[in-house]
Design an enzyme around this catalytic site. Structure first.
Site, PDB file in Angstrom:
ATOM      1  CB  CYS A  52      58.302   9.789 -23.203  1.00  0.00           C
ATOM      2  SG  CYS A  52      57.232   8.550 -23.961  1.00  0.00           S
ATOM      3  CG  HIS A 307      56.446   7.086 -19.832  1.00  0.00           C
ATOM      4  ND1 HIS A 307      56.522   8.266 -20.521  1.00  0.00           N
ATOM      5  CD2 HIS A 307      57.338   7.180 -18.820  1.00  0.00           C
ATOM      6  CE1 HIS A 307      57.430   9.044 -19.953  1.00  0.00           C
ATOM      7  NE2 HIS A 307      57.936   8.409 -18.926  1.00  0.00           N
TER       8      HIS A 307
END
Length: 1287
Positions: A52, A307
């Protein structure tokens, strides 16, 4: 710096459903193509497991127009071609080429998300780097360094320097002589502090405006004065790049606690910033100092896990911005009159809350702010004023759902549009309510949230939400305001894209269009099974084929979008000999046979609208009769397959078989129409006064060896089978009047008691003279002898033999002669005799071969049952009471010996059967050598196969070094010495278990699931039971099948096993195949046409077969779960039921809760769920949310039940509590607590044992380990990108 710092969330990792090989079923036939772009016209990036951070940076570079166009300006003549990258002499700059292709893909390919696999391969990354998490700031510097190295010698060699390079000058001024000392530093990004400052501008002020003074004890040595003097140190920006990157120091180290932590305090940054106060030269135009924010990389989580995603400003307006879906903002248009203030009644909480919400501009407010607003309005808090009478404010809002609407996961409350008319005194004509969302934003660039493969529109004001908290800004990207974009670049994604990349994109889009068209066609092509009436007959209320299934059934693939008339015409063309009318009726294969439902009458209706799906069955007939017999249609006439038990008269009846328990009951399976009354069934089964009984369970009936059956009263004889809720597999006892006089049955009132074999404690031992059939009296002058020996299950067989010899008065005849007991075959008849000199060979290692001849009138028999071990009890040897044993010559096998039969097969001929006794520990190779020696054969061109129960040559014994015990070869098995080598590879030998329970019912249907509990045969082995599978299973045999065969082929071959041949299985879809792990069902095999090799099956893997009551074709994303509903007020559960949960769209607890609620007709909000962990006897509660509520009441992320900690799979048990009627949220039962105590006692016992063995203090290593953190971290690995040499 931070290593594997950022751990992916569960929803970012793609999952694979346990149980399938990844194939595609007919009806979808082809793999599903990638999804196209949505209405936003922007493409995301696929997450490879931990990338990510890479995705966020790549999207930022893509939406940096000058960087993108500079990269596209480099042609193949400078960078080379990817096709030549494997050539040693070629200079191919792979990284910029792959970056070009990825950018072109993101801009122009019609795909929802692009893959970064090729790019990461060019980095030299392996799966370890792709699944590990790293810092995006570190990646930014490493990627720029790799690009600079890759572009050496090209016109783009200064690309990074031109766009991102800036300089900072550090100055120290001597306060004595005024000497100025300077040093210059280059930067690609500025690292600014977060701790102790309120925002970016304050941090820049501290860095470039404020001076650091050297005074007191901290003096500066001036190079001109050459003494320690007072001085002032400062820094200024000397050169500003077109793109300015700010890296925020969100992560810090606490030296007191010796641990990392994340700065989550408020830290502001402007959308536009003027850097003139921080620059060395301030005489330039203002536009050169002004920067505009265009990208914010956001980190969500803590310092050890989280994230990344990115907010990006679409400068070239490549996307189509739409208002976010969660925005529910009604638009009010004032016409002639103004809205009057609502009348406030302070004693009415409903009036107060309506007044507060109506004053808000959006007519909505956060729930946690509503209480403060109420306090400001009426001067008293809700808890003091209304809580005692109306409860909490949240409960009050829920109870008035007709007035209030809870949105954003119940964190915001809004007034419903119908309520708005209540808060004004003007008439409806003075107020017009528009429910249309404000879909048209202001002109200009807009912002999007790019979260891996997901792209979401956002407002510019949403950036302020990233100022603070666990989800906050981590990197800021600014662009000079004076950089203007040409008009032709706006809304033109192909602007400046090279022609060769445009051709590549066009080809890729063409391939995607073709794949989608083919997929659409294959999705709408259904496979229909046509059953032709001339090949069927009506039998027991259902249709059965007269001959083979291949002749009676045709398969036709057809587009379901076409009409019924077109389908009928296609059948006419296939059946050109068909005469007369043709009716098409939807049919279904049931355990009792084929049944008809609705006839397709509208020829203009599409097959899809008519209910024809993939795998549907259609019966083709004249619509009136089959073979002259009318057919009852509809669900009320569905045939029911019943198991009928009746008293045995000593021989098999047609279609029946003696019950496996030897209780003297015969079993037969027969179908009846569901609309048939019980009286008609009774007339069809026996004479007048025949009784029909249904088994009833009584708590005290299990210990005495008898079962109770309830006689159907006369009032129920006129009810139909459907009305009586009789289902497939239910068992009925048929009692004719004459059998009630036997000791097997006793009738008291309406209850019939059936005595089971546990009350009959005897064995019959038989000796008879020569002759193949028993006759009364004498034969050839000798009397046949038979005696009943009193026996019990705990009696040794040696004692049985001795008692039999004594009662038969054969002590003198058997002096000096070894004898043993043998069983007779399953029919109760002795096998036919052979010649008087039949050869029986017993071979024991180290003992010579001996030949025996018959003695004093006992005949040897062809294939007699093997002798039983006399050191075992009757129960251990598997000998059933109330059966016969045969007394014969020969030694009984010892405790470690096996009695085997073997024959020699050479070519098409098979020799006579011989017997051998061997040690169970010898290998297959040693056993083969002994058998060849006994048969007087030589050579190595032989191998062993095992004879199956049909007396056909079966599986080869592949592992010649394995012992007979390891291969589960037991006494009585028949081996075949076969000429030739072992079969070739490419075949799988799979052990098959029959999942179910060996009890008195051959096919007892489970009342709550789509399966039948099978009891086949006598022998049972210890297969642990899964919930709902009916208890321990039974080993059915082995199948040998090619790896290229399909799952349907495997099921068909399984049905050929002798133990399963008598099962009623209409089609392979009525079988469910489980993969067993540790003898426990773990997952269901899916994809009936899928090759076995794609299911990752290996040789020797154990499979469990389960018979179903209806056809099953589980999808790849469907899970089979067992649901147990808790009994209110008690610590136990109702019987479990099967639930097929389609988790294809969403694998969250909310989806599972809705599926359970739909199946049971309950409210989803009132259900509490938990997963059962049988190895620990504990329950794991399944909540809707995995994260704690933050102070800002942000929307939480739903758990994915496929991932940690639940890892839901086929066969898992889900406990359910209905909180409306049961307030106890504890799922454990008394049995669970007892088992947990047992486990704890065992653990303590092991611990005490270790203490006694080792003693002393624990080791230093153990002590240190206990002191450490309980959470184990992966080792930190530095991030790197491999670049070739181009200098």
């Amino acid at each position: 710096m931070f290593g594997n710092l950022f751990e992916e969330d569960e929803e970012d990792s793609s999952f694979v459903l346990p149980g399938g090989g990844g194939g595609v079923e007919p009806g979808s036939k082809k793999a599903e193509p990638p999804a196209p772009r949505g209405a936003l016209n922007l493409s995301g990036l696929q997450n490879q497991g931990g990338t990510c951070y890479l995705n966020s940076l790549l999207q930022t570079l893509l939406f940096s127009p000058e960087f993108r166009e500079e990269l596209f300006s480099l042609g193949p003549e400078e960078l080379g071609c990817l096709e030549d990258k494997d050539k040693q002499e070629a200079k191919v700059r792979v990284i910029p080429l792959e970056l070009q292709r990825l950018f072109a893909h993101l801009l122009l390919v019609d795909q929802q998300a692009a893959s970064t696999a090729d790019l990461t391969d060019s980095f030299g990354w392996t799966n370890r780097e792709e699944s590990s998490q790293h810092d995006v700031q570190e990646l930014n510097r490493i990627l720029f360094s790799a690009l600079e190295s890759s572009l050496v010698g090209t016109t783009g060699s200064s690309l990074i320097h031109r766009l991102y390079h800036g300089t900072v000058v550090n100055q120290i001024v001597c306060k004595v002589c005024g000497y100025l000392s300077e040093s210059q530093e280059d930067f690609l990004d500025l690292t600014v502090s977060v701790s102790g400052v309120s925002g970016l501008e304050e941090a820049l002020w501290n860095m470039f405006v404020e001076e650091e003074m050297f005074e007191g004890n901290n003096l500066y040595r001036c190079s001109r004065c050459n003494v320690l003097v007072e001085a002032a140190k400062s820094a200024k920006l000397r050169k500003l790049p077109p793109f300015l990157t700010m890296s925020l120091l969100r992560f810090n180290f606490d030296f007191t606690k010796c641990e990392r932590y994340k700065e989550t305090g408020r830290y502001t940054f402007p959308l536009s910033i003027n850097l003139k106060p921080f620059c060395e030269q301030a005489e330039r135009p203002e536009s050169e100092y002004t920067y505009e924010l265009f990208s914010v990389i956001i980190h969500k989580g803590g310092c050890y896990g989280g994230h990344y995603h990115v907010y990006i400003k679409d400068i070239d307006q490549l996307g189509n911005w739409e208002a976010p879906e969660e925005e529910l903002k009604p638009k009010f248009v004032k016409k002639e009159a103004q809205l009057s203030e609502p009348v406030l009644e302070k004693e009415d909480p409903l009036s107060v809350l309506i007044a507060i919400l109506s004053q808000e501009e959006s007519k909505s407010i956060l729930v946690d702010q509503l209480g403060q607003k109420l306090l400001d309005t009426i001067g008293v808090s809700w808890n003091k004023k209304f809580r005692k009478q109306y409860g909490p404010i949240g409960k009050f809002l829920h109870s008035h759902s007709d007035v209030f609407m809870l949105v954003s996961n119940a964190t915001r409350v809004a007034l419903k549009s119908t309520t708005l008319t209540l808060v004004t005194d003007t008439s409806l004509k003075n107020l017009s309510v528009s429910h249309e969302l404000d879909l048209k934003p202001a002109d200009g660039p807009h912002w999007f949230d790019l979260n891996d493969s997901t792209v979401t529109p956002i407002h510019e004001r949403d950036i302020e939400k990233q100022f603070q908290g666990k989800e906050s800004a981590y990197m800021l990207f600014y662009r000079k305001a004076e950089l203007c974009r040409p008009e032709e670049a706006k809304q033109n994604p192909s602007y400046k894209v090279p022609p060769h990349l445009l051709r590549m994109v066009q080809e890729e889009n063409a391939r995607l269009r073709q794949r989608r068209e083919e997929f659409e066609s294959s999705t709408n092509t259904v496979e229909v099974h046509l059953h032709l009436a001339p090949h069927y007959q009506l039998e027991n209320g259902a249709l059965w084929p007269k001959g083979s299934t291949q002749d009676s059934t045709l398969t036709l693939n057809f587009d379901r979008r076409r009409t019924v008339g077109d389908f009928r015409q296609a059948i006419y063309q296939m059946q050109d000999t068909w005469e007369g009318d043709m009716a098409l009726t939807l049919a279904k294969s049931l355990p009792a046979g084929l049944h008809l439902y609705n006839t397709l009458t509208d020829d203009q209706q599409s097959l899809f609208s008519a209910g024809v799906t993939n795998g549907s069955d259609l019966f083709v007939w004249n619509g009136r009769e089959v073979c002259g017999t009318s057919v009852q249609m509809g669900s009320e006439w569905e045939p029911v397959l019943l198991t009928l038990l009746r008293a045995s008269n000593g021989a098999e009846e047609q279609g029946g078989a003696e019950d496996a328990s030897g209780s003297g009951l015969l079993r037969v399976m027969r179908g009846f129409p569901g609309g048939t009354t019980l009286e008609v069934v009774c007339e069809a089964l026996g004479p007048e006064d025949t009784l029909l009984c249904q088994e009833e369970s009584q708590p005290g009936s299990s210990g005495g060896g008898a079962s109770n059956w309830r006689v159907f009263p006369p009032s129920e004889m006129h009810r139909t089978l459907k009305e009586l809720s009789l289902k497939d597999g239910d068992t009925l006892l048929v009692l004719e009047p004459q059998v009630l006089d036997t000791s097997l049955f006793s009738l008291r009132g309406d209850v019939v008691t059936v005595t089971t074999p546990s009350d009959c404690r005897w064995l019959q031992v038989e000796f008879r003279p020569r002759g193949d059939r028993p006759r009364e009296g004498k034969e050839n002058g000798e009397e046949r002898r038979r005696e009943k020996i009193s026996a019990s299950g705990n009696m040794l067989l040696s004692e049985v033999k001795q008692s039999a010899i004594e009662q038969l008065d054969m002590q003198e005849q058997l002096i000096g002669v070894e004898c043993c007991l043998r069983q007779v075959d399953h029919t109760g008849k002795l096998l036919p005799p052979c010649n008087d000199s039949t050869l029986v060979v017993f071979v024991i290692p180290g003992v010579t071969v001996a030949a025996f001849t018959p003695f004093f009138g006992l005949s040897a028999f062809v294939s007699p049952t093997p002798p039983v071990r006399e050191d075992l009890t009757v129960r251990e040897a598997g000998v059933k009471l109330m059966t016969s044993l045969f007394l014969c010559r020969g030694a009984a096998p010892g405790p470690t010996q096996l009695f085997l039969y073997f024959t020699v097969s050479s070519g098409s001929s098979t020799g006579a059967e011989m017997e051998i006794m061997v040690e169970e520990s010898i290998t297959v190779k040693e056993c083969l050598r002994l058998m060849l020696k006994a048969a007087c054969l030589e050579g190595d061109w032989w191998h062993l196969r095992k004879m199956d129960w049909c007396e056909e040559v079966g599986d080869p014994l592949m592992d010649e070094d394995a012992s007979l015990t390891e291969l589960k070869i037991g006494t009585g098995d028949t081996l075949v010495v076969t000429e030739g080598q072992l079969p070739p590879k490419g075949f799988l030998k799979l052990p098959i278990w029959m999942l179910g329970e060996s009890d008195e019912s051959f096919c007892q249907a489970d009342a709550k699931g789509n399966h039948v509990i099978n009891g086949v045969g006598n022998q049972r082995e210890g297969l642990p039971s899964a919930d709902g599978l009916g208890g321990p299973g039974q080993f059915a045999g082995h199948v040998e099948i090619s790896v290229e065969a399909s799952l349907d082929d495997l099921k068909i071959q399984v049905l050929t096993l002798p133990i399963l041949q008598d099962l009623c299985v209409p089609t392979p879809a009525f079988l469910r195949v489980w993969l067993l792990e540790g003898r426990r069902p773990s997952r269901i095999l899916r994809g009936r046409l899928q090759p076995l090799k794609k299911m990752k099956l290996r040789n020797g893997m154990e499979l469990g077969v389960q018979r179903l009551l209806k056809e099953e074709d589980l999808g790849l994303k469907e899970l089979l779960l067992w649901v147990k509903i808790g009994v209110p007020g008690e610590r136990k559960y109702y019987p479990s039921e099967e639930l097929v949960w389609d988790a294809g769209r969403e694998g969250s607890p909310r989806s599972l809760r809705q599926a359970i609620a739909a199946q049971y007709g309950l409210s989803a909000d009132s259900l509490h769920m938990a997963k059962y962990c049988p190895e620990k006897y504990t329950w794991m509660a399944i909540s809707s949310w995995s994260q704690q509520v933050s102070k800002r009441k942000k929307k939480k992320k739903a758990e994915n039940l496929y991932g940690a900690p639940f890892h839901l799979k086929d066969g898992d048990i889900i406990g359910v509590k209905n909180l409306l009627i049961d307030s106890n949220k504890d799922f454990s039962t008394l049995e669970d607590e007892l088992e947990q105590q047992r486990l704890q006692q065992e653990a303590e016992g092991r611990k005490r044992g270790r203490g006694q063995n080792g003693g002393g203090e624990p080791s230093v290593e153990v002590t240190a380990e206990r002191r450490g953190s309980g959470k184990q971290r992966k080792p930190e690995v530095a991030l790197s990108i491999n670049v070739g040499h181009f200098r």
